[in-house]
Design an enzyme around this catalytic site. Structure first.
Site, short mmCIF file in Angstrom:
data_model
loop_
_atom_site.label_atom_id
_atom_site.label_comp_id
_atom_site.label_asym_id
_atom_site.label_seq_id
_atom_site.Cartn_x
_atom_site.Cartn_y
_atom_site.Cartn_z
N GLU A 66 0.87 -1.17 0.00
CA GLU A 66 0.00 0.00 0.00
C GLU A 66 0.91 1.22 0.00
O GLU A 66 1.81 1.32 0.84
CB GLU A 66 -0.88 0.01 1.26
CG GLU A 66 -1.88 1.15 1.18
CD GLU A 66 -2.75 1.30 2.42
OE1 GLU A 66 -2.71 0.43 3.31
OE2 GLU A 66 -3.46 2.30 2.48
N LYS A 120 4.59 0.65 9.27
CA LYS A 120 4.68 1.93 8.58
C LYS A 120 4.05 3.05 9.40
O LYS A 120 4.53 4.17 9.38
CB LYS A 120 4.01 1.82 7.21
CG LYS A 120 4.89 1.13 6.19
CD LYS A 120 4.23 1.10 4.83
CE LYS A 120 3.12 0.08 4.80
NZ LYS A 120 2.55 -0.11 3.45
N ARG A 124 5.21 -12.92 9.68
CA ARG A 124 5.85 -11.67 9.30
C ARG A 124 7.18 -11.54 10.05
O ARG A 124 7.37 -12.12 11.11
CB ARG A 124 4.95 -10.48 9.55
CG ARG A 124 4.60 -10.20 10.99
CD ARG A 124 3.48 -9.17 11.11
NE ARG A 124 3.88 -7.85 10.66
CZ ARG A 124 3.28 -7.21 9.65
NH1 ARG A 124 2.28 -7.75 9.01
NH2 ARG A 124 3.68 -6.01 9.31
P1 ATP Z 1 3.03 -2.31 7.93
O1 ATP Z 1 2.49 -3.15 9.04
O2 ATP Z 1 4.45 -1.97 8.04
O3 ATP Z 1 2.19 -1.09 7.66
P2 ATP Z 1 1.63 -3.58 5.84
O4 ATP Z 1 1.37 -5.03 5.85
O5 ATP Z 1 0.47 -2.76 6.18
O6 ATP Z 1 2.91 -3.26 6.68
P3 ATP Z 1 1.70 -3.42 3.02
O7 ATP Z 1 2.12 -2.30 2.16
O8 ATP Z 1 0.28 -3.83 3.01
O9 ATP Z 1 2.16 -3.06 4.47
O10 ATP Z 1 2.62 -4.68 2.75
C1 ATP Z 1 2.91 -5.18 1.48
C2 ATP Z 1 3.29 -6.62 1.60
O11 ATP Z 1 4.40 -6.78 2.46
C3 ATP Z 1 2.16 -7.43 2.18
O12 ATP Z 1 1.99 -8.59 1.39
C4 ATP Z 1 2.61 -7.78 3.56
O13 ATP Z 1 2.13 -9.03 3.92
C5 ATP Z 1 4.13 -7.75 3.44
N1 ATP Z 1 4.73 -7.39 4.72
C6 ATP Z 1 4.54 -6.26 5.43
N2 ATP Z 1 5.23 -6.29 6.58
C7 ATP Z 1 5.90 -7.46 6.60
C8 ATP Z 1 6.79 -8.10 7.53
N3 ATP Z 1 7.13 -7.50 8.68
N4 ATP Z 1 7.28 -9.31 7.22
C9 ATP Z 1 6.95 -9.91 6.05
N5 ATP Z 1 6.12 -9.37 5.14
C10 ATP Z 1 5.58 -8.17 5.40
#
Ligand code: ATP
Ligand code: MG
Length: 565
Positions: free
Chosen positions: A35, A270, A260
């Site tokens: 995102e 983020k 994760r």
């Molecule tokens: P954050 O919690 O940092 O905001 P998010 O999951 O909301 O992360 P996205 O932009 O939706 O951020 O993530 C894009 C992809 O990266 C998704 O498929 C998510 O599953 C993966 N992802 C995000 N954080 C992690 C992590 N800590 N470890 C592994 N994969 C991750």
């Protein structure tokens, strides 16, 4: 530690099985779906390496898709930074750059289809009422009074929601599933809400926006994704995604969840990272202390070291915290092979070699990388007045201190043996301002012909030739190992490390570094790996970030592990 064979794990086992069963005609298609509401961090790198890595391994494709359904938080600058970071990590999405917002029309039509099938309805409850009626884990929810609206009425209202006839938040479109379902996400979830918000791509075209849950699975389906890999928290969403795809009757990707990544002494969210940036707790998303890809890059991390790290940590079904030391070890091992060695003094102490001629300058040969003879040698100037590291001298040394002390002899790297003969102090403060030493001309190059031994070898620079520099040393951003795991509502920022940055402004480095290009990497002998800062460094006055120290606790742990095998 380098990547040779792709690693086997439960996800590759699932894909192998699908290929054996000729599912999707043996095709593999994955995607990385960020995102654009912030910069990528090391957790995203794990997902990037996994998705692009699997696609490469199975001769498939990996899409880059921006899941941009939240107009309030998303921005084009984040899109650009994400593309830059994925590319920098070494992955290529070719022409497969997609946006959920490009699917808004089709998602709308999917919603119309669900309404027509009697599987969705327009609900007049506001957000508070919807959540209040959802029930709890132990109590079923209550059905909305609008749940049994006719298909025609819902279709008409949905059309008018889109046309802007109703105020923000006054109506939603909800799936018609089961208000007493044990999984709360299945209790008639919201698919569309009315929001008069400007979207960075679709501008003001839309007044209604799909929820993430409505957009995500259908976007995967539209792209023909075969394996939709996501983090564990989406496991509970899977029945919902299955329900939607099955009722729409469209291509059904297989969702696979993995743990994760969490890294010790930092946060990987983020939202939290944005808060640190906004509150000025760090200098920006690219602050070298940040776990963001851009921060790691500025700090001096290499793409190869991050890929190796992501490979080493593996893919699991259980959340755990990976030690930051492992990431540091990966970059050390990478840099060790090709980064040139140089000398720099962080906290200079003046040394005068009393028996060395005033106007003499020698060019001494120094090895660029003892691990790699092909990297050759360079000359470093030696003269009567030098700087050594302040902490390499003690006037009254304890037993285990083998470096310079009054009357003691040590080696200057690539130069001579020197012996301290006098300590000069500021008469008022008592601070040591200068050492007087003698050198032994017979020890040129650092070896004594008579077999005399010294217990320490110090780095140094020639005072007249050295270049003034700033060096930034870093410690972990947080003091707490599980800084990312603090309870909801408690003050996670209380664990910020007040000593995470130490800027040393009086450093002196050898003259070969005068115009070291921004982004170039160096090993300062005995001090660690450093990278020339890409923002603040200037020709003639370099600024270095310490990427990592030379200290390598993991090497010992790994060695112990091998010995136990
Ligand atoms: P954050 O919690 O940092 O905001 P998010 O999951 O909301 O992360 P996205 O932009 O939706 O951020 O993530 C894009 C992809 O990266 C998704 O498929 C998510 O599953 C993966 N992802 C995000 N954080 C992690 C992590 N800590 N470890 C592994 N994969 C991750
Ligand atoms: Mg997400």
């Amino acid at each position: 530690m380098s990547q040779t064979e792709p690693k086997r794990h439960f996800i590759s086992a699932i894909i192998d099985e699908d290929i054996r069963n000729n599912k999707n005609e043996g095709r593999v298609k994955t995607r990385f779906p960020p995102e654009p509401n912030g910069y990528l961090h090391i957790g995203h790198a794990k997902s990037i390496c996994l998705n692009f890595g699997l696609a490469a391994q199975y001769h498939g494709l990996c899409n880059l898709r921006f899941d941009d359904t939240n107009p309030e938080t998303e921005e084009a600058v984040y899109v650009e930074s994400i593309k830059e970071d994925v590319r920098w990590l070494g992955f290529d999405w070719e022409d497969r750059e997609f946006y959920a917002s490009d699917y808004f029309d089709r998602l709308y039509l999917f919603a119309v289809d669900l309404i027509k099938k009697g599987k969705a309805y327009v609900c007049d409850l506001n957000a508070d009422e919807v959540s209040e009626q959802r029930g709890t884990l132990t109590q079923p929810g209550r059905e909305s009074p609008h749940r049994n609206r006719s298909v025609e009425e819902s279709l008409d209202l949905f059309l008018r929601m889109r046309a802007g006839e109703f105020p923000d938040g006054s109506k939603t479109l909800r799936a018609r599933i089961d208000m007493s379902h044990p999984n709360l996400l299945m209790r008639d979830p919201v698919l569309y809400r009315i929001r008069r918000a400007h979207h960075y791509r679709t501008a003001d075209e839309w007044l209604i926006y799909p929820t993430y849950d409505w957009a995500h699975g259908q976007s995967d389906s539209l792209e023909g994704i075969t394996h939709s890999i996501c983090t564990l928290e989406f496991e509970v969403h899977r029945p919902l995604y299955d329900w939607m795809l099955d009722h729409l009757g469209i291509h059904h990707p297989r969702q696979i969840e993995f743990a994760r990544l969490s890294v010790s002494h930092t946060v990987l969210s983020k939202r939290k990272l944005l808060e640190l940036v906004k509150e000025g707790r760090v200098s920006g998303w690219d602050d070298p202390r940040m776990p963001t890809i851009t921060g790691l890059r500025r700090r001096g991390y290499t793409p190869a070291s991050i890929r190796t790290f992501c490979d080493l940590i593996g893919v699991a079904k259980v959340n755990s915290i990976v030690d930051m030391a492992l990431l540091e070890d990966c970059v050390r091992e990478d840099l060790n092979r090709y980064v040139p060695r140089v000398m720099g003094v962080l906290r200079p102490l003046r040394v005068v070699i009393v028996n060395y001629p005033e106007d003499k300058i020698e060019e001494l040969e120094a090895v660029n990388n003892p691990e790699n003879a092909g990297m050759g040698t360079r000359n470093v100037p030696f003269s009567r007045v030098l700087y050594i590291e302040r902490e390499d001298f003690m006037e009254d040394p304890p037993k285990k201190f083998f470096r310079l002390a009054p009357g003691r002899e040590v080696r200057l790297r690539y130069a001579y043996f020197i012996k301290c003969v006098e300590v000069i102090k500021d008469p008022r403060s008592g601070e040591i301002t200068e050492l007087r030493c003698t050198y032994d001309p017979a020890t040129r190059g650092g070896d004594s012909p008579d077999g005399r031994k010294v217990k320490a070898t110090l780095h140094w620079v020639s005072a007249a030739h050295a270049v003034p520099a700033e060096v930034r040393l870093y410690d972990t951003l947080f003091t707490k190992r599980d800084a990312g795991e603090v309870e909801e509502g408690s003050d996670w920022k209380a664990n910020l490390n007040p000593k995470s940055l130490e800027a040393l402004t009086e450093c002196r480095v050898e003259p070969s570094l005068r115009d070291a290009p921004p982004g170039s990497r160096w090993q300062f002998e005995r001090l660690g790996y450093f990278c020339v800062d890409t923002k603040d460094s200037k020709p003639g006055h370099p600024v270095f970030n310490r990427t990592v120290t030379l200290h390598d606790p993991w090497a010992n742990i790994r060695k112990a592990g091998r010995e136990n095998e």
